[in-house]
Design a protein around this motif. Structure first.
Motif, PDB file in Angstrom:
ATOM      1  N   LEU B 125      82.378 -21.984 -19.157  1.00 28.58           N
ATOM      2  CA  LEU B 125      83.113 -21.116 -18.087  1.00 28.58           C
ATOM      3  C   LEU B 125      83.444 -22.175 -16.761  1.00 28.58           C
ATOM      4  O   LEU B 125      84.152 -21.487 -15.871  1.00 28.58           O
ATOM      5  N   THR B 126      82.591 -23.113 -16.708  1.00 29.96           N
ATOM      6  CA  THR B 126      82.765 -24.270 -15.567  1.00 29.96           C
ATOM      7  C   THR B 126      83.331 -25.349 -16.220  1.00 29.96           C
ATOM      8  O   THR B 126      83.069 -25.658 -17.147  1.00 29.96           O
ATOM      9  N   ARG B 127      83.939 -26.282 -15.085  1.00 29.79           N
ATOM     10  CA  ARG B 127      84.442 -27.661 -15.232  1.00 29.79           C
ATOM     11  C   ARG B 127      85.403 -27.621 -16.641  1.00 29.79           C
ATOM     12  O   ARG B 127      85.191 -28.399 -17.727  1.00 29.79           O
ATOM     13  N   SER B 128      86.153 -26.352 -16.696  1.00 27.72           N
ATOM     14  CA  SER B 128      87.103 -26.246 -17.828  1.00 27.72           C
ATOM     15  C   SER B 128      88.365 -25.781 -17.178  1.00 27.72           C
ATOM     16  O   SER B 128      88.263 -25.140 -16.184  1.00 27.72           O
ATOM     17  N   LEU B 129      89.488 -25.652 -18.142  1.00 24.37           N
ATOM     18  CA  LEU B 129      90.571 -24.769 -17.766  1.00 24.37           C
ATOM     19  C   LEU B 129      90.053 -23.245 -17.571  1.00 24.37           C
ATOM     20  O   LEU B 129      90.790 -22.745 -16.681  1.00 24.37           O
ATOM     21  N   LEU B 130      89.500 -22.957 -18.579  1.00 21.73           N
ATOM     22  CA  LEU B 130      88.977 -21.487 -18.283  1.00 21.73           C
ATOM     23  C   LEU B 130      88.376 -21.210 -16.878  1.00 21.73           C
ATOM     24  O   LEU B 130      88.509 -20.198 -16.254  1.00 21.73           O
ATOM     25  N   GLY B 131      87.572 -22.315 -16.642  1.00 20.59           N
ATOM     26  CA  GLY B 131      86.846 -22.082 -14.901  1.00 20.59           C
ATOM     27  C   GLY B 131      87.958 -21.903 -13.925  1.00 20.59           C
ATOM     28  O   GLY B 131      87.593 -21.332 -13.113  1.00 20.59           O
ATOM     29  N   VAL B 132      89.176 -22.861 -14.111  1.00 21.78           N
ATOM     30  CA  VAL B 132      90.066 -22.712 -13.114  1.00 21.78           C
ATOM     31  C   VAL B 132      90.543 -21.187 -13.202  1.00 21.78           C
ATOM     32  O   VAL B 132      90.755 -20.798 -12.046  1.00 21.78           O
ATOM     33  N   ILE B 133      90.877 -20.714 -14.328  1.00 22.99           N
ATOM     34  CA  ILE B 133      91.503 -19.354 -14.286  1.00 22.99           C
ATOM     35  C   ILE B 133      90.729 -18.518 -13.866  1.00 22.99           C
ATOM     36  O   ILE B 133      90.880 -17.422 -13.125  1.00 22.99           O
ATOM     37  N   PHE B 134      89.455 -18.568 -14.156  1.00 21.60           N
ATOM     38  CA  PHE B 134      88.299 -17.732 -13.749  1.00 21.60           C
ATOM     39  C   PHE B 134      88.273 -17.556 -12.087  1.00 21.60           C
ATOM     40  O   PHE B 134      88.278 -16.677 -11.555  1.00 21.60           O
ATOM     41  N   ALA B 135      88.312 -18.906 -11.586  1.00 16.53           N
ATOM     42  CA  ALA B 135      88.175 -18.702 -10.106  1.00 16.53           C
ATOM     43  C   ALA B 135      89.539 -18.378  -9.449  1.00 16.53           C
ATOM     44  O   ALA B 135      89.477 -17.649  -8.376  1.00 16.53           O
ATOM     45  N   GLN B 136      90.517 -18.591  -9.979  1.00 15.24           N
ATOM     46  CA  GLN B 136      91.985 -18.008  -9.571  1.00 15.24           C
ATOM     47  C   GLN B 136      91.922 -16.596  -9.550  1.00 15.24           C
ATOM     48  O   GLN B 136      92.269 -15.921  -8.793  1.00 15.24           O
ATOM     49  N   THR B 137      91.582 -16.143 -10.725  1.00 20.01           N
ATOM     50  CA  THR B 137      91.659 -14.514 -10.864  1.00 20.01           C
ATOM     51  C   THR B 137      90.719 -14.022 -10.151  1.00 20.01           C
ATOM     52  O   THR B 137      91.245 -12.901  -9.563  1.00 20.01           O
ATOM     53  N   PHE B 138      89.454 -14.516  -9.858  1.00 25.06           N
ATOM     54  CA  PHE B 138      88.438 -13.783  -8.984  1.00 25.06           C
ATOM     55  C   PHE B 138      89.141 -13.748  -7.711  1.00 25.06           C
ATOM     56  O   PHE B 138      89.066 -12.675  -6.823  1.00 25.06           O
ATOM     57  N   VAL B 139      89.811 -14.639  -7.017  1.00 25.93           N
ATOM     58  CA  VAL B 139      90.055 -14.815  -5.779  1.00 25.93           C
ATOM     59  C   VAL B 139      91.556 -13.987  -5.608  1.00 25.93           C
ATOM     60  O   VAL B 139      91.870 -13.524  -4.506  1.00 25.93           O
ATOM     61  N   ALA B 140      92.660 -14.076  -6.865  1.00 26.22           N
ATOM     62  CA  ALA B 140      93.938 -13.722  -6.400  1.00 26.22           C
ATOM     63  C   ALA B 140      94.191 -12.304  -6.738  1.00 26.22           C
ATOM     64  O   ALA B 140      95.027 -11.592  -6.375  1.00 26.22           O
ATOM     65  N   SER B 141      93.323 -11.866  -7.765  1.00 23.25           N
ATOM     66  CA  SER B 141      93.461 -10.431  -8.557  1.00 23.25           C
ATOM     67  C   SER B 141      93.773  -9.319  -7.433  1.00 23.25           C
ATOM     68  O   SER B 141      94.322  -8.423  -7.568  1.00 23.25           O
ATOM     69  N   PRO B 142      92.712  -9.298  -6.333  1.00 22.36           N
ATOM     70  CA  PRO B 142      92.736  -8.207  -5.519  1.00 22.36           C
ATOM     71  C   PRO B 142      93.774  -8.141  -4.770  1.00 22.36           C
ATOM     72  O   PRO B 142      94.272  -6.457  -4.538  1.00 22.36           O
ATOM     73  N   PHE B 143      94.702  -8.940  -4.832  1.00 19.60           N
ATOM     74  CA  PHE B 143      96.139  -8.668  -4.221  1.00 19.60           C
ATOM     75  C   PHE B 143      96.965  -7.776  -5.057  1.00 19.60           C
ATOM     76  O   PHE B 143      97.709  -6.684  -4.700  1.00 19.60           O
ATOM     77  N   VAL B 144      97.157  -7.939  -6.307  1.00 17.91           N
ATOM     78  CA  VAL B 144      97.701  -7.025  -7.342  1.00 17.91           C
ATOM     79  C   VAL B 144      97.073  -5.510  -7.014  1.00 17.91           C
ATOM     80  O   VAL B 144      97.817  -4.623  -6.945  1.00 17.91           O
ATOM     81  N   VAL B 145      95.732  -5.638  -7.253  1.00 11.27           N
ATOM     82  CA  VAL B 145      95.080  -4.104  -7.088  1.00 11.27           C
ATOM     83  C   VAL B 145      95.582  -3.441  -5.816  1.00 11.27           C
ATOM     84  O   VAL B 145      96.076  -2.313  -5.841  1.00 11.27           O
ATOM     85  N   VAL B 146      95.363  -4.103  -4.765  1.00 14.60           N
ATOM     86  CA  VAL B 146      95.243  -3.283  -3.466  1.00 14.60           C
ATOM     87  C   VAL B 146      96.934  -2.954  -3.203  1.00 14.60           C
ATOM     88  O   VAL B 146      97.162  -2.137  -2.882  1.00 14.60           O
ATOM     89  N   THR B 147      97.701  -3.992  -3.623  1.00 12.86           N
ATOM     90  CA  THR B 147      99.216  -3.768  -3.248  1.00 12.86           C
ATOM     91  C   THR B 147      99.872  -2.567  -4.346  1.00 12.86           C
ATOM     92  O   THR B 147     100.590  -1.888  -3.929  1.00 12.86           O
ATOM     93  N   ALA B 148      99.433  -2.814  -5.420  1.00 13.71           N
ATOM     94  CA  ALA B 148      99.814  -1.897  -6.662  1.00 13.71           C
ATOM     95  C   ALA B 148      99.406  -0.492  -6.310  1.00 13.71           C
ATOM     96  O   ALA B 148     100.008   0.697  -6.390  1.00 13.71           O
ATOM     97  N   LYS B 149      97.881  -0.244  -5.600  1.00 13.46           N
ATOM     98  CA  LYS B 149      97.330   0.922  -5.395  1.00 13.46           C
ATOM     99  C   LYS B 149      98.627   1.747  -4.289  1.00 13.46           C
ATOM    100  O   LYS B 149      98.648   2.888  -4.429  1.00 13.46           O
ATOM    101  N   ALA B 150      98.728   0.882  -3.269  1.00 12.10           N
ATOM    102  CA  ALA B 150      99.705   1.678  -2.242  1.00 12.10           C
ATOM    103  C   ALA B 150     101.057   1.711  -3.021  1.00 12.10           C
ATOM    104  O   ALA B 150     101.610   2.868  -2.719  1.00 12.10           O
ATOM    105  N   ALA B 151     101.659   1.044  -3.958  1.00 19.19           N
ATOM    106  CA  ALA B 151     102.932   1.338  -4.539  1.00 19.19           C
ATOM    107  C   ALA B 151     102.541   2.432  -5.308  1.00 19.19           C
ATOM    108  O   ALA B 151     103.686   3.285  -5.555  1.00 19.19           O
TER     109      ALA B 151
END
Lengths: 333, 257
Positions: B125-151
């Protein structure tokens, strides 16, 4: 109810956005280089070694190498806490091998020197370059030329700058030099310092020689007595200074020395290590080669010490009894 | 001179736009086009570009699939729990990315129960492409949740009720009523998440220095040879992100059926 009859919006969500994004990248090979990851020798190293390792070392070995760099203290902590498991660790300060990581052995392989890098495009910088190089500190004592440095609490460059200035006070016989030069607002994190310097926000900065060479900065070389690069001046000069960290730990002035150890002894990592410490390439990137280097400290396993086949025990060595100079490594597998 | 409201609005908007545009413009001007071409042909940079584009796309896909149900629940629930859940959702937005990276490393990295198990199975889960996706999902996904909630909150519940009373299932109602109305808002969230993911650096560098993403490559270029060397890679990242978002929006706003 007109909004209800817009079924195509579903495609927007399901196939449009996510699907398009996936489709966009579906044709890509995201694991480009993954073959290299299988067998690559992982080197976790001090940030200052990044360029030399990537440009110089990679050429010299036929094993794929993956270099990851952070500040030396961060590297030591990542390994110590088990968060990273590299084959080779290379640090900019042997003290970290003595206190934090404590591997059974390590090899010192290069030195570096403190220099004053100068931005020629600012008035203050130009003034500094126009000054006699043995009076470089004088323009810095005025308000017209600003100096940047890093935090002594955060990285070795920070406290080494203080060592250098206190040695400079003695060398140039200007007793209050350090007090007059040092101001709190000069302090930046290492990478911020370089950005500020490159963009002209500060006229000059205390940096390592390799940074100046690799980035084509103009710089003022400092005398060996104060630049922390020469083994001859350890006892009479460098060791006369010290700095007490916020946590109470006192750091003594010493030679800047890069050291590395192997954590996973296998043919590939030994081959890479051999080239890493035989520092011919490093001098091209501004590092300094010491006559004694590479030199080993501690008990290396047989597979490693076999590489050092012309070890000469020399207890008069400047550093300590346990350190003996060795010749260039031989017997690359 | 008399200020009318239209010109005030224009001035304010333009000032902010200038704040965004001027540094980028300075960046573009400072880099000779030849330098950009050299970077474009560097296999290391190209590999980083591919990794970034792929990982950000997958991260946003995951964020959307998992985020929309959560956003819908947040928009519709009357539970007291809702506030707590919303607070949890914004954790990754509040935390400095480096701290997020360290936390993820602690829980999923080598030496942890989950991390070691994943390594044994052969999907680190670290030092791999999966790790990159993991980090990006963690940091970026709240934008989808918060904005979609308002929508979702802008969708009149009575429209959904009408659909249900006409005999349509929950799923069909979501597909035919809720998602179409909330669509533009959700798209905004996806856009933000993609931009955040492709620019993610702090958490990524802690979890996976390799395979290198564009932001890590920019960092390495800066460490090696300074700003001058990092700028062309930064421009390339901007071009890629802008291109990807353009494709996303074209696909989203030109329905082909």
């Amino acid at each position: 109810m007109h909004k209800v009859i817009r079924p195509t919006r579903r495609e927007l969500l399901c196939s449009g956005s996510a699907g398009a994004l996936l489709g966009l990248s579906g044709c890509l090979n995201p694991r480009g280089g993954s073959a290299a990851q299988v067998t690559a020798v992982e080197i976790l190293a001090a940030g200052s070694l990044q360029y030399a390792l990537m440009m110089g070392l990679v050429q010299q070995v036929d094993v794929p190498i993956e270099v990851e760099t952070h500040g030396s203290a961060t590297v030591a902590r990542l390994v110590d806490s088990g968060r990273r498991d590299p084959d080779i660790v290379a640090l900019a300060d042997t003290a970290l091998f003595e206190t934090l990581l404590t591997p059974p052995w390590y090899v010192e392989f290069a030195s570096n020197a403190l220099v004053v890098v100068v931005n020629p495009s600012t008035d203050g910088g130009q003034h500094l370059l126009d000054t006699d190089s043995d009076r470089w500190y004088q323009p810095l004592l005025t308000d017209h030329t600003s100096l940047g440095r890093t935090d002594p609490e955060l990285d070795p460059l920070g406290y080494r700058t203080l060592f250098m200035l206190s040695l400079a006070a003695r060398y140039y016989d200007v007793p209050d030099l350090a007090e007059r030069l040092l101001q709190r607002e000069q302090i930046y994190p290492e990478t911020t310092l370089l950005s500020q310097f490159e963009t002209g926000a500060i006229d000059a900065a205390v940096a390592y020689r390799n940074m100046a060479i690799e980035r084509n900065y103009e710089f003022i070389s400092l005398p060996d007595e104060i630049n922390l690069s020469h083994p001859n001046y350890i006892t009479d000069w460098y060791a006369k200074t010290s700095y007490q960290l916020g946590n109470g730990l006192t750091i003594e002035g010493n030679l800047i020395s890069y050291a590395a150890t192997i954590r996973h002894t296998r043919d590939a990592s030994i081959q890479v290590f051999d080239k890493l410490v035989s520092n011919d390439y490093l001098t091209n990137y501004g590092f300094l080669k010491r006559e004694e280097s590479p030199s080993i400290t501690g008990e290396a396993p047989a597979t490693v010490s076999a590489m050092f086949d012309d070890v000469v025990s020399d207890h008069s060595n400047h550093k300590s009894e346990k350190m003996a100079p060795v010749g260039m490594l031989h017997g690359t597998p | 001179m008399k200020l009318d409201s239209a010109s005030v609005i224009m001035t304010l908007g333009t000032a902010l736009l200038a704040l965004y545009a001027i540094p980028v413009l300075a960046l573009v001007v400072s880099v000779p086009s030849g330098e950009l071409l050299i970077q474009l042909t560097d296999p290391v940079v190209l590999r980083a570009a591919r990794t970034s584009l792929f990982s950000a796309s997958v991260s946003v896909f995951i964020a959307t699939v998992f985020g929309l149900p959560l956003a819908y629940w947040l928009a519709r629930a009357n539970s007291r729990l809702k506030t707590v859940v919303l607070a949890v959702v914004v954790f990754p937005l509040v935390l400095p990315p480096t701290v997020s990276g360290m936390m993820l490393l602690t829980v999923f990295g080598p030496g942890s129960l989950v991390g070691d198990a994943a390594i044994v199975v052969g999907i680190p889960l670290t030092r791999s492409l999966l790790g990159v996706i993991f980090a990006q999902t963690f940091v970026a996904s709240p934008f989808v949740v918060v904005t979609a909630k308002a929508a979702f909150e802008t969708v009149d519940v009575r429209l959904e009720d009408a659909s249900r009373s006409l005999g349509k299932s929950r799923l069909v109602t979501a597909q035919r009523v809720t998602l179409p109305i909330a669509g533009p808002g959700i798209l905004a969230g996806i856009t933000l998440a993609f931009a955040r993911a492709i620019g993610e650096f702090g958490a990524t560098i802690m979890i996976s220095f390799y395979p290198r993403t564009m932001p890590v490559q920019i960092w390495v270029a800066f460490l090696s040879q300074g700003l001058e060397n990092a700028y062309p890679v930064a421009i390339l990242l901007l071009l890629i992100a802008a291109g990807a978002l353009m494709v996303l929006h074209t696909a989203a706003t030109n329905p082909w059926s």
